[in-house]
Design a protein around this motif. Structure first.
Motif, PDB file in Angstrom:
ATOM      1  N   ALA A  61      26.220  22.114  43.550  1.00  0.00           N
ATOM      2  CA  ALA A  61      27.211  21.757  44.574  1.00  0.00           C
ATOM      3  C   ALA A  61      28.249  22.867  44.755  1.00  0.00           C
ATOM      4  O   ALA A  61      28.667  23.157  45.883  1.00  0.00           O
ATOM      5  N   GLN A  62      28.657  23.498  43.663  1.00  0.00           N
ATOM      6  CA  GLN A  62      29.623  24.596  43.757  1.00  0.00           C
ATOM      7  C   GLN A  62      28.983  25.836  44.369  1.00  0.00           C
ATOM      8  O   GLN A  62      29.630  26.550  45.133  1.00  0.00           O
ATOM      9  N   ARG A  64      26.555  25.773  46.512  1.00  0.00           N
ATOM     10  CA  ARG A  64      26.443  25.418  47.922  1.00  0.00           C
ATOM     11  C   ARG A  64      27.793  25.604  48.631  1.00  0.00           C
ATOM     12  O   ARG A  64      27.862  26.121  49.736  1.00  0.00           O
ATOM     13  N   GLU A  65      28.858  25.190  47.979  1.00  0.00           N
ATOM     14  CA  GLU A  65      30.198  25.355  48.549  1.00  0.00           C
ATOM     15  C   GLU A  65      30.539  26.831  48.713  1.00  0.00           C
ATOM     16  O   GLU A  65      31.089  27.245  49.728  1.00  0.00           O
ATOM     17  N   TYR A  66      30.226  27.634  47.714  1.00  0.00           N
ATOM     18  CA  TYR A  66      30.480  29.070  47.808  1.00  0.00           C
ATOM     19  C   TYR A  66      29.706  29.668  48.984  1.00  0.00           C
ATOM     20  O   TYR A  66      30.253  30.443  49.765  1.00  0.00           O
ATOM     21  N   ARG A  68      28.663  28.115  51.655  1.00  0.00           N
ATOM     22  CA  ARG A  68      29.275  27.624  52.896  1.00  0.00           C
ATOM     23  C   ARG A  68      30.517  28.435  53.242  1.00  0.00           C
ATOM     24  O   ARG A  68      30.717  28.849  54.389  1.00  0.00           O
ATOM     25  N   LEU A  69      31.356  28.673  52.249  1.00  0.00           N
ATOM     26  CA  LEU A  69      32.574  29.449  52.470  1.00  0.00           C
ATOM     27  C   LEU A  69      32.247  30.867  52.912  1.00  0.00           C
ATOM     28  O   LEU A  69      32.897  31.413  53.815  1.00  0.00           O
ATOM     29  N   THR A  76      37.974  32.694  54.352  1.00  0.00           N
ATOM     30  CA  THR A  76      37.732  31.858  53.165  1.00  0.00           C
ATOM     31  C   THR A  76      37.752  32.658  51.867  1.00  0.00           C
ATOM     32  O   THR A  76      37.435  32.108  50.808  1.00  0.00           O
ATOM     33  N   SER A  79      39.597  31.028  48.981  1.00  0.00           N
ATOM     34  CA  SER A  79      38.883  29.880  48.411  1.00  0.00           C
ATOM     35  C   SER A  79      37.709  30.333  47.554  1.00  0.00           C
ATOM     36  O   SER A  79      37.454  29.768  46.493  1.00  0.00           O
ATOM     37  N   ARG A  80      37.011  31.363  48.005  1.00  0.00           N
ATOM     38  CA  ARG A  80      35.885  31.891  47.218  1.00  0.00           C
ATOM     39  C   ARG A  80      36.388  32.481  45.907  1.00  0.00           C
ATOM     40  O   ARG A  80      35.777  32.285  44.851  1.00  0.00           O
ATOM     41  N   LEU A  83      37.224  29.686  43.507  1.00  0.00           N
ATOM     42  CA  LEU A  83      36.006  29.085  42.991  1.00  0.00           C
ATOM     43  C   LEU A  83      35.410  29.944  41.878  1.00  0.00           C
ATOM     44  O   LEU A  83      35.048  29.440  40.808  1.00  0.00           O
TER      45      LEU A  83
END
Length: 119
Positions: A61-62, A64-66, A68-69, A76, A79-80, A83
């Protein structure tokens, strides 16, 4: 450009894993007119990074989030960064736990060897 089987062999993962990463929107390889996947050098480089994150226990999930960002763009970056810093902290915590476990094992191994030698 590389086929899915070439990338699979190069990275030492199954084609199923590559399809899973695609399903999870972690990678989006190009497709030709016959819908056959085609991976670029950048895709392979990205997948090497993803595999390192997985090897260090980053949840999918993390990752995937990375991804996406990253796709969203430069706005972003903060945010990256956060993370990845959080993941680095998790890795440091893992290292501390492993070192403490290694010390405990060294103690136990030493005790058993001493016991065997003194019999």
């Amino acid at each position: 450009m590389y086929s899915i089987s070439e990338v699979s062999k190069t990275l030492g993962v199954t084609t199923h894993t590559l399809r899973y990463y695609e399903k999870e929107k972690i990678i989006d390889p190009k497709r030709d007119e016959n819908r056959i996947r085609s991976y670029s050098d950048e895709d392979v480089k990205w997948l090497r990074f993803v595999m390192k994150l997985k090897q260090t226990q980053m949840p999918i999930a993390q990752i995937r989030e990375y991804a996406r960002l990253f796709i969203e763009g430069e706005h972003t970056v903060g945010s990256r960064l956060k993370l990845l810093e959080n993941h680095r902290k998790a890795i440091h915590d893992q290292i501390k736990t492993l070192k403490a476990t290694e010390e405990m094992l060294d103690y136990k191994i030493g005790a058993y060897k001493e016991f065997i030698e003194n019999r």
